[in-house]
Design a protein around this motif. Structure first.
Motif, PDB file in Angstrom:
ATOM      1  N   CYS A  51      42.642 -16.516   2.096  1.00  0.00           N
ATOM      2  CA  CYS A  51      41.217 -16.810   1.953  1.00  0.00           C
ATOM      3  C   CYS A  51      40.410 -16.061   3.011  1.00  0.00           C
ATOM      4  O   CYS A  51      40.671 -16.163   4.192  1.00  0.00           O
ATOM      5  CB  CYS A  51      40.983 -18.319   2.096  1.00  0.00           C
ATOM      6  SG  CYS A  51      39.259 -18.779   1.932  1.00  0.00           S
ATOM      7  N   ILE A  52      39.425 -15.310   2.572  1.00  0.00           N
ATOM      8  CA  ILE A  52      38.561 -14.575   3.490  1.00  0.00           C
ATOM      9  C   ILE A  52      37.157 -15.147   3.359  1.00  0.00           C
ATOM     10  O   ILE A  52      36.645 -15.362   2.269  1.00  0.00           O
ATOM     11  CB  ILE A  52      38.556 -13.065   3.152  1.00  0.00           C
ATOM     12  CG1 ILE A  52      39.969 -12.498   3.219  1.00  0.00           C
ATOM     13  CG2 ILE A  52      37.616 -12.301   4.069  1.00  0.00           C
ATOM     14  CD1 ILE A  52      40.644 -12.561   4.564  1.00  0.00           C
ATOM     15  N   SER A  53      36.512 -15.380   4.479  1.00  0.00           N
ATOM     16  CA  SER A  53      35.181 -15.955   4.485  1.00  0.00           C
ATOM     17  C   SER A  53      34.170 -15.009   3.861  1.00  0.00           C
ATOM     18  O   SER A  53      34.175 -13.816   4.153  1.00  0.00           O
ATOM     19  CB  SER A  53      34.766 -16.261   5.937  1.00  0.00           C
ATOM     20  OG  SER A  53      33.425 -16.669   5.975  1.00  0.00           O
TER      21      SER A  53
ATOM     22  N   PRO B 260      38.081 -11.969  11.039  1.00  0.00           N
ATOM     23  CA  PRO B 260      37.610 -11.430  12.320  1.00  0.00           C
ATOM     24  C   PRO B 260      36.176 -11.855  12.632  1.00  0.00           C
ATOM     25  O   PRO B 260      35.303 -11.829  11.769  1.00  0.00           O
ATOM     26  CB  PRO B 260      37.699  -9.918  12.121  1.00  0.00           C
ATOM     27  CG  PRO B 260      38.742  -9.743  11.061  1.00  0.00           C
ATOM     28  CD  PRO B 260      38.591 -10.929  10.154  1.00  0.00           C
ATOM     29  N   GLY B 261      35.962 -12.274  13.873  1.00  0.00           N
ATOM     30  CA  GLY B 261      34.651 -12.719  14.316  1.00  0.00           C
ATOM     31  C   GLY B 261      34.385 -14.185  14.053  1.00  0.00           C
ATOM     32  O   GLY B 261      33.369 -14.716  14.490  1.00  0.00           O
ATOM     33  N   SER B 262      35.282 -14.870  13.351  1.00  0.00           N
ATOM     34  CA  SER B 262      35.110 -16.288  13.040  1.00  0.00           C
ATOM     35  C   SER B 262      35.943 -17.144  13.981  1.00  0.00           C
ATOM     36  O   SER B 262      36.911 -16.683  14.573  1.00  0.00           O
ATOM     37  CB  SER B 262      35.545 -16.581  11.601  1.00  0.00           C
ATOM     38  OG  SER B 262      34.715 -15.916  10.697  1.00  0.00           O
TER      39      SER B 262
ATOM     40  N   LEU C  97      37.453 -23.709   9.205  1.00  0.00           N
ATOM     41  CA  LEU C  97      36.774 -22.468   9.529  1.00  0.00           C
ATOM     42  C   LEU C  97      35.337 -22.816   9.870  1.00  0.00           C
ATOM     43  O   LEU C  97      34.639 -23.462   9.094  1.00  0.00           O
ATOM     44  CB  LEU C  97      36.829 -21.510   8.335  1.00  0.00           C
ATOM     45  CG  LEU C  97      36.174 -20.149   8.532  1.00  0.00           C
ATOM     46  CD1 LEU C  97      36.888 -19.370   9.634  1.00  0.00           C
ATOM     47  CD2 LEU C  97      36.199 -19.370   7.231  1.00  0.00           C
ATOM     48  N   LEU C  98      34.897 -22.414  11.041  1.00  0.00           N
ATOM     49  CA  LEU C  98      33.539 -22.709  11.494  1.00  0.00           C
ATOM     50  C   LEU C  98      32.620 -21.578  11.087  1.00  0.00           C
ATOM     51  O   LEU C  98      32.866 -20.415  11.402  1.00  0.00           O
ATOM     52  CB  LEU C  98      33.525 -22.897  13.010  1.00  0.00           C
ATOM     53  CG  LEU C  98      34.483 -23.966  13.533  1.00  0.00           C
ATOM     54  CD1 LEU C  98      34.479 -23.993  15.051  1.00  0.00           C
ATOM     55  CD2 LEU C  98      34.142 -25.331  12.964  1.00  0.00           C
ATOM     56  N   VAL C  99      31.540 -21.920  10.366  1.00  0.00           N
ATOM     57  CA  VAL C  99      30.612 -20.930   9.845  1.00  0.00           C
ATOM     58  C   VAL C  99      29.273 -21.100  10.541  1.00  0.00           C
ATOM     59  O   VAL C  99      28.811 -22.220  10.779  1.00  0.00           O
ATOM     60  CB  VAL C  99      30.455 -21.086   8.312  1.00  0.00           C
ATOM     61  CG1 VAL C  99      29.425 -20.123   7.762  1.00  0.00           C
ATOM     62  CG2 VAL C  99      31.788 -20.869   7.627  1.00  0.00           C
ATOM     63  N   ASP C 100      28.645 -19.999  10.852  1.00  0.00           N
ATOM     64  CA  ASP C 100      27.321 -19.984  11.460  1.00  0.00           C
ATOM     65  C   ASP C 100      26.372 -20.838  10.616  1.00  0.00           C
ATOM     66  O   ASP C 100      26.464 -20.818   9.380  1.00  0.00           O
ATOM     67  CB  ASP C 100      26.834 -18.535  11.515  1.00  0.00           C
ATOM     68  CG  ASP C 100      25.540 -18.386  12.271  1.00  0.00           C
ATOM     69  OD1 ASP C 100      24.506 -18.871  11.765  1.00  0.00           O
ATOM     70  OD2 ASP C 100      25.564 -17.799  13.352  1.00  0.00           O
ATOM     71  N   PRO C 101      25.435 -21.573  11.239  1.00  0.00           N
ATOM     72  CA  PRO C 101      24.506 -22.412  10.479  1.00  0.00           C
ATOM     73  C   PRO C 101      23.732 -21.632   9.420  1.00  0.00           C
ATOM     74  O   PRO C 101      23.275 -22.182   8.437  1.00  0.00           O
ATOM     75  CB  PRO C 101      23.553 -22.979  11.524  1.00  0.00           C
ATOM     76  CG  PRO C 101      24.284 -22.860  12.818  1.00  0.00           C
ATOM     77  CD  PRO C 101      25.233 -21.704  12.674  1.00  0.00           C
TER      78      PRO C 101
ATOM     79  N   ASN D 150      34.551 -24.271   5.792  1.00  0.00           N
ATOM     80  CA  ASN D 150      35.625 -24.422   4.808  1.00  0.00           C
ATOM     81  C   ASN D 150      36.808 -25.088   5.455  1.00  0.00           C
ATOM     82  O   ASN D 150      37.225 -24.688   6.520  1.00  0.00           O
ATOM     83  CB  ASN D 150      36.062 -23.046   4.283  1.00  0.00           C
ATOM     84  CG  ASN D 150      34.975 -22.370   3.512  1.00  0.00           C
ATOM     85  OD1 ASN D 150      34.347 -22.982   2.675  1.00  0.00           O
ATOM     86  ND2 ASN D 150      34.742 -21.107   3.802  1.00  0.00           N
ATOM     87  N   SER D 151      37.353 -26.087   4.826  1.00  0.00           N
ATOM     88  CA  SER D 151      38.575 -26.716   5.296  1.00  0.00           C
ATOM     89  C   SER D 151      39.731 -26.014   4.627  1.00  0.00           C
ATOM     90  O   SER D 151      39.743 -25.838   3.424  1.00  0.00           O
ATOM     91  CB  SER D 151      38.578 -28.189   4.916  1.00  0.00           C
ATOM     92  OG  SER D 151      39.803 -28.779   5.246  1.00  0.00           O
TER      93      SER D 151
END
Length: 105
Positions: free
Chosen positions: A25-27, A76-78, A93-97, A103-104
């Motif tokens: 899985c890629i963001s 990368p960068g996450s 996975l922590l995503v910028d606001p 994503n869990s």
């Protein structure tokens, strides 16, 4: 309630991915690169572990409620919040606001 358990309960319902499927899985969000000051502040925190794989992170967790934040090796960068819940490691996975959502996996 423990912070990691609270975070898991607040995740939106969606498709559940198996651990094997999640590795691919890629963001969809292009993360902003952290600046030097932010990285310096992160490195001062005991819960921040830098870049490491899921397997390495899981090896550091011992009991329910243990958690750490790490740089993702597949996105990368996450950053990823890894914690122990009900005897099982969970990765968020922590995503910028400004991104879509966390994503869990």
């Amino acid at each position: 309630m423990k912070p990691f358990e609270d975070a898991l309960k607040n995740q939106p319902l969606g498709p559940v991915l198996s651990k094997a499927a999640s590795v691919e899985c890629i963001s969809p969000v292009s993360p902003r690169a952290p600046d030097a000051k932010m990285l310096e502040e992160l490195q001062a925190e005991t819960w921040y572990q830098g870049e490491m794989s899921r397997k390495e992170a899981e090896g550091l967790l011992e009991k329910d409620g243990d958690f750490l934040v790490r740089k993702s090796t597949t996105n990368p960068g996450s950053f990823v919040l890894t914690g122990m819940h009900n005897g099982q490691a969970k990765h968020l996975l922590l995503v910028d606001p400004e991104g879509t959502r966390s994503n869990s996996y």
